[in-house]
Design a protein around this motif. Structure first.
Motif, PDB file in Angstrom:
ATOM      1  N   LEU A   1      83.487  37.230 104.029  1.00 12.84           N
ATOM      2  CA  LEU A   1      83.599  38.655 104.347  1.00 12.84           C
ATOM      3  C   LEU A   1      83.334  39.491 103.099  1.00 12.84           C
ATOM      4  N   CYS A   2      83.881  39.078 101.993  1.00 13.52           N
ATOM      5  CA  CYS A   2      83.691  39.784 100.732  1.00 13.52           C
ATOM      6  C   CYS A   2      82.202  39.844 100.370  1.00 13.52           C
ATOM      7  N   VAL A   3      81.508  38.722 100.480  1.00 14.31           N
ATOM      8  CA  VAL A   3      80.069  38.680 100.174  1.00 14.31           C
ATOM      9  C   VAL A   3      79.314  39.606 101.117  1.00 14.31           C
ATOM     10  N   SER A   4      79.692  39.617 102.384  1.00 13.24           N
ATOM     11  CA  SER A   4      79.042  40.492 103.362  1.00 13.24           C
ATOM     12  C   SER A   4      79.242  41.965 103.012  1.00 13.24           C
ATOM     13  N   GLU A   5      80.476  42.344 102.691  1.00  9.15           N
ATOM     14  CA  GLU A   5      80.760  43.744 102.332  1.00  9.15           C
ATOM     15  C   GLU A   5      80.038  44.141 101.043  1.00  9.15           C
ATOM     16  N   ILE A   6      80.051  43.266 100.066  1.00  7.25           N
ATOM     17  CA  ILE A   6      79.381  43.572  98.796  1.00  7.25           C
ATOM     18  C   ILE A   6      77.879  43.707  99.017  1.00  7.25           C
ATOM     19  N   THR A   7      77.309  42.853  99.848  1.00  5.09           N
ATOM     20  CA  THR A   7      75.879  42.946 100.149  1.00  5.09           C
ATOM     21  C   THR A   7      75.558  44.296 100.781  1.00  5.09           C
ATOM     22  N   GLU A   8      76.379  44.716 101.728  1.00  2.66           N
ATOM     23  CA  GLU A   8      76.199  46.021 102.368  1.00  2.66           C
ATOM     24  C   GLU A   8      76.264  47.144 101.331  1.00  2.66           C
ATOM     25  N   GLY A   9      77.235  47.070 100.433  1.00  5.60           N
ATOM     26  CA  GLY A   9      77.357  48.073  99.384  1.00  5.60           C
ATOM     27  C   GLY A   9      76.177  48.069  98.431  1.00  5.60           C
ATOM     28  N   CYS A  10      75.707  46.889  98.065  1.00  5.35           N
ATOM     29  CA  CYS A  10      74.578  46.791  97.125  1.00  5.35           C
ATOM     30  C   CYS A  10      73.287  47.313  97.744  1.00  5.35           C
ATOM     31  N   ILE A  11      73.067  47.029  99.018  1.00  2.59           N
ATOM     32  CA  ILE A  11      71.878  47.560  99.702  1.00  2.59           C
ATOM     33  C   ILE A  11      71.947  49.080  99.736  1.00  2.59           C
ATOM     34  N   GLY A  12      73.118  49.616 100.062  1.00  4.74           N
ATOM     35  CA  GLY A  12      73.292  51.070 100.070  1.00  4.74           C
ATOM     36  C   GLY A  12      73.095  51.678  98.694  1.00  4.74           C
ATOM     37  N   LEU A  13      73.602  50.999  97.677  1.00  8.74           N
ATOM     38  CA  LEU A  13      73.432  51.476  96.295  1.00  8.74           C
ATOM     39  C   LEU A  13      71.958  51.530  95.930  1.00  8.74           C
ATOM     40  N   LEU A  14      71.218  50.482  96.249  1.00 16.99           N
ATOM     41  CA  LEU A  14      69.790  50.478  95.925  1.00 16.99           C
ATOM     42  C   LEU A  14      69.055  51.578  96.680  1.00 16.99           C
ATOM     43  N   GLU A  15      69.381  51.783  97.941  1.00 19.87           N
ATOM     44  CA  GLU A  15      68.754  52.861  98.705  1.00 19.87           C
ATOM     45  C   GLU A  15      69.065  54.216  98.079  1.00 19.87           C
ATOM     46  N   HIS A  16      70.308  54.384  97.628  1.00 22.83           N
ATOM     47  CA  HIS A  16      70.706  55.631  96.962  1.00 22.83           C
ATOM     48  C   HIS A  16      69.898  55.846  95.685  1.00 22.83           C
ATOM     49  N   LEU A  17      69.737  54.786  94.924  1.00 22.36           N
ATOM     50  CA  LEU A  17      69.049  54.893  93.638  1.00 22.36           C
ATOM     51  C   LEU A  17      67.536  54.980  93.768  1.00 22.36           C
ATOM     52  N   ALA A  18      66.990  54.516  94.893  1.00 14.39           N
ATOM     53  CA  ALA A  18      65.534  54.483  95.067  1.00 14.39           C
ATOM     54  C   ALA A  18      64.902  55.855  94.861  1.00 14.39           C
TER      55      ALA A  18
ATOM     56  N   ASP B   1      85.875  55.742 101.803  1.00 20.17           N
ATOM     57  CA  ASP B   1      87.294  55.393 101.726  1.00 20.17           C
ATOM     58  C   ASP B   1      87.549  53.890 101.824  1.00 20.17           C
ATOM     59  N   LYS B   2      86.506  53.107 102.029  1.00 17.72           N
ATOM     60  CA  LYS B   2      86.656  51.649 102.162  1.00 17.72           C
ATOM     61  C   LYS B   2      86.717  51.004 100.781  1.00 17.72           C
ATOM     62  N   ARG B   3      87.591  50.047 100.643  1.00 17.33           N
ATOM     63  CA  ARG B   3      87.721  49.267  99.416  1.00 17.33           C
ATOM     64  C   ARG B   3      87.458  47.803  99.755  1.00 17.33           C
ATOM     65  N   ILE B   4      86.992  47.044  98.791  1.00 21.25           N
ATOM     66  CA  ILE B   4      86.718  45.629  99.001  1.00 21.25           C
ATOM     67  C   ILE B   4      87.925  44.838  98.511  1.00 21.25           C
ATOM     68  N   ASP B   5      88.600  44.207  99.461  1.00 23.83           N
ATOM     69  CA  ASP B   5      89.809  43.442  99.138  1.00 23.83           C
ATOM     70  C   ASP B   5      89.479  42.243  98.255  1.00 23.83           C
ATOM     71  N   ASP B   6      90.425  41.881  97.415  1.00 27.85           N
ATOM     72  CA  ASP B   6      90.260  40.764  96.503  1.00 27.85           C
ATOM     73  C   ASP B   6      90.366  39.444  97.271  1.00 27.85           C
ATOM     74  N   PRO B   7      89.268  38.675  97.335  1.00 27.70           N
ATOM     75  CA  PRO B   7      89.308  37.424  98.104  1.00 27.70           C
ATOM     76  C   PRO B   7      90.155  36.342  97.445  1.00 27.70           C
TER      77      PRO B   7
END
Length: 159
Positions: free
Chosen positions: A133-150, A119-125
Motif C-alpha cells: 500500500l505504501c509503494v502504491s501511495e508513494i507511486t501516486e504521489g510521485c506521478i503527481g509530483l512529476l506532472e506538477h513539475l512538468a 490532507d492525506k499522509r503516508i503511514d509508516d509501513p
C-alpha cells in the motif's frame, strides 16, 4: 535541474522508496538529466542502514530498481541544496522544521499534495506492515509530483 529531497523518519522505508520510485519514473521517461533525487531521515536511528527488507521486496515486486542506499540524516544545509523537500507525515514535518528552521522559499511539502490529496499522509509501513500500500501511495504521489513539475521544466515537456 530540479533537486528533490524526500524525507521520512528513518530513511529506510518511505523516503528511500519515493527516491527510487521517482528515479525510476524519470528514467523510464528519459528525463533523468533534469532532476537530482535523494532522500534523508529526520532521526539518527537508522543512519548507514540499507533499505528495510520488506520495503525492498515491495519495491522489487513493483519493478522498481534498488540501488545501494544507506540512510542519512537531514541536515540544515539541505535547505539550500534542494528545490523541494518532501515529507510523508506530520511527525516528519515537525522534525523537518526543527532541523531546517523556517521555510521562506516554501520548499517543504507533503508528497500527497501532488496527488490532489493535500490532507492525506503516508503511514509508516514499519508500524502498519502495509508495504505494498505504501509503494502504491508513494507511486501516486510521485506521478503527481512529476506532472506538477512538468510545466516548470525548461521546454515545458509533459513526457
Amino acid at each position: 535541474m530540479i533537486r528533490i529531497l524526500f524525507v521520512c523518519h528513518g530513511n529506510i522505508c518511505r523516503s528511500v522508496a519515493a527516491q527510487y520510485i521517482f528515479q525510476n519514473i524519470i528514467n523510464i521517461r528519459k528525463i533523468e538529466d533534469r532532476f537530482l533525487v535523494d532522500s534523508a531521515a529526520t532521526s539518527t536511528e537508522e543512519i548507514g542502514s540499507p533499505v528495510y527488507p520488506p520495503m525492498e521486496h515491495a519495491l522489487r515486486q513493483s519493478g522498481v530498481p534498488i540501488g545501494n542506499h544507506r540512510a542519512r540524516r537531514l541536515q540544515k544545509s539541505d535547505y539550500s541544496k534542494y528545490d523541494l523537500i518532501i515529507g510523508m507525515d506530520e511527525e516528519n514535518a515537525y522534525y523537518m522544521r526543527q532541523i531546517l528552521g523556517e521555510d521562506p522559499k516554501n520548499k517543504v511539502h507533503f508528497l500527497m499534495e501532488y496527488a490532489g490529496q493535500p490532507d492525506k499522509r503516508i503511514d509508516d509501513p514499519w508500524y502498519t506492515r502495509k508495504f505494498d500500500l505504501c509503494v502504491s501511495e508513494i507511486t501516486e504521489g510521485c506521478i503527481g509530483l512529476l506532472e506538477h513539475l512538468a510545466g516548470q521544466m525548461p521546454g515545458g515537456s509533459r513526457s
